[in-house]
Design a protein around this motif. Sequence first.
Motif, short mmCIF file in Angstrom:
data_model
loop_
_atom_site.label_atom_id
_atom_site.label_comp_id
_atom_site.label_asym_id
_atom_site.label_seq_id
_atom_site.Cartn_x
_atom_site.Cartn_y
_atom_site.Cartn_z
N MET A 178 0.85 -1.05 -0.03
CA MET A 178 -0.07 -0.07 -0.07
C MET A 178 0.77 1.17 0.05
O MET A 178 2.01 1.22 0.53
CB MET A 178 -1.06 -0.04 1.12
N ILE A 179 0.63 2.42 -0.62
CA ILE A 179 1.25 3.42 -0.84
C ILE A 179 0.94 4.47 0.32
O ILE A 179 -0.25 4.62 0.75
CB ILE A 179 1.00 4.24 -1.98
N GLU A 180 2.02 5.16 0.94
CA GLU A 180 1.75 6.03 1.96
C GLU A 180 1.13 6.99 1.68
O GLU A 180 1.48 7.80 0.53
CB GLU A 180 3.23 6.45 2.82
N SER A 181 0.38 7.63 2.44
CA SER A 181 -0.54 8.92 2.19
C SER A 181 0.33 10.01 1.76
O SER A 181 0.18 10.65 0.63
CB SER A 181 -1.62 9.15 3.21
N THR A 182 1.43 10.29 2.73
CA THR A 182 2.12 11.42 2.33
C THR A 182 2.94 11.37 0.81
O THR A 182 3.21 12.36 0.26
CB THR A 182 3.06 11.65 3.65
N VAL A 183 3.40 10.15 0.69
CA VAL A 183 4.16 10.06 -0.50
C VAL A 183 3.13 10.37 -1.73
O VAL A 183 3.53 10.77 -2.84
CB VAL A 183 4.58 8.52 -0.84
N LEU A 184 1.86 9.92 -1.71
CA LEU A 184 0.94 9.88 -2.66
C LEU A 184 0.57 11.22 -2.95
O LEU A 184 0.40 11.86 -4.18
CB LEU A 184 -0.37 8.98 -2.32
N VAL A 185 0.54 12.12 -1.81
CA VAL A 185 0.07 13.30 -1.96
C VAL A 185 1.24 14.39 -2.70
O VAL A 185 0.88 15.09 -3.46
CB VAL A 185 -0.30 14.12 -0.48
N ALA A 186 2.33 13.93 -2.37
CA ALA A 186 3.84 14.39 -3.02
C ALA A 186 3.52 14.19 -4.70
O ALA A 186 3.78 15.02 -5.48
CB ALA A 186 4.86 14.25 -2.33
N PHE A 229 -8.60 12.52 -9.50
CA PHE A 229 -8.42 11.63 -10.64
C PHE A 229 -7.32 10.73 -10.41
O PHE A 229 -7.20 9.58 -10.48
CB PHE A 229 -8.73 12.13 -11.98
N ILE A 230 -6.17 11.38 -10.27
CA ILE A 230 -4.81 10.83 -10.24
C ILE A 230 -4.89 9.88 -9.00
O ILE A 230 -4.38 8.88 -8.83
CB ILE A 230 -3.73 11.71 -10.40
N GLY A 231 -5.32 10.74 -7.86
CA GLY A 231 -5.32 9.87 -6.66
C GLY A 231 -5.88 8.65 -6.66
O GLY A 231 -5.59 7.59 -6.19
N VAL A 232 -7.18 8.72 -7.10
CA VAL A 232 -8.09 7.48 -7.37
C VAL A 232 -7.52 6.40 -8.09
O VAL A 232 -7.49 5.23 -7.83
CB VAL A 232 -9.71 7.76 -7.95
N ILE A 233 -6.85 6.74 -9.29
CA ILE A 233 -6.28 5.81 -10.20
C ILE A 233 -5.16 5.12 -9.56
O ILE A 233 -4.97 3.81 -9.59
CB ILE A 233 -5.80 6.57 -11.49
N VAL A 234 -4.34 5.84 -8.81
CA VAL A 234 -3.34 5.36 -8.40
C VAL A 234 -3.45 4.56 -7.20
O VAL A 234 -2.92 3.40 -6.91
CB VAL A 234 -2.07 6.64 -7.71
N MET A 235 -4.47 4.79 -6.34
CA MET A 235 -4.95 3.99 -5.23
C MET A 235 -5.86 2.67 -5.70
O MET A 235 -5.41 1.66 -5.21
CB MET A 235 -5.80 4.56 -4.42
N LEU A 236 -6.31 2.66 -7.07
CA LEU A 236 -6.97 1.53 -7.45
C LEU A 236 -6.02 0.29 -7.86
O LEU A 236 -6.05 -0.71 -7.63
CB LEU A 236 -7.71 2.00 -8.42
N PHE A 237 -4.72 0.94 -8.28
CA PHE A 237 -3.80 0.04 -8.67
C PHE A 237 -2.77 -0.50 -7.56
O PHE A 237 -2.05 -1.24 -7.73
CB PHE A 237 -2.76 0.85 -9.63
#
Length: 75
Positions: A1-9, A35-43
């Motif tokens: 799972m991707i860390e939220s802080t890294v995803l925001v950056a 949109f980018i946040g949802v796509i990254v989290m879906l993968f």
Amino acid sequence: MIESTVLVAIIIGVTEAVKRTGQLPSKYAAIFAIFIGVIVMLFSGGDVVTNVFEGVIAGLTSAGLYSGGKAVVTK
């Protein structure tokens, strides 16, 4: 799972890069960030509903963080 802080950056960086190419008007930057946040989290795997929710939160956080920082710097 991707860390939220890294995803925001990552979302801030991708959104700003696309905006600077001229392909994305500034008024659509928040929608693009979500949109980018949802796509990254879906993968990232796991529960789809949870990932969509976390992607939306990360997108909204990155859009708010960027616009808040920009407002402080320009004033």
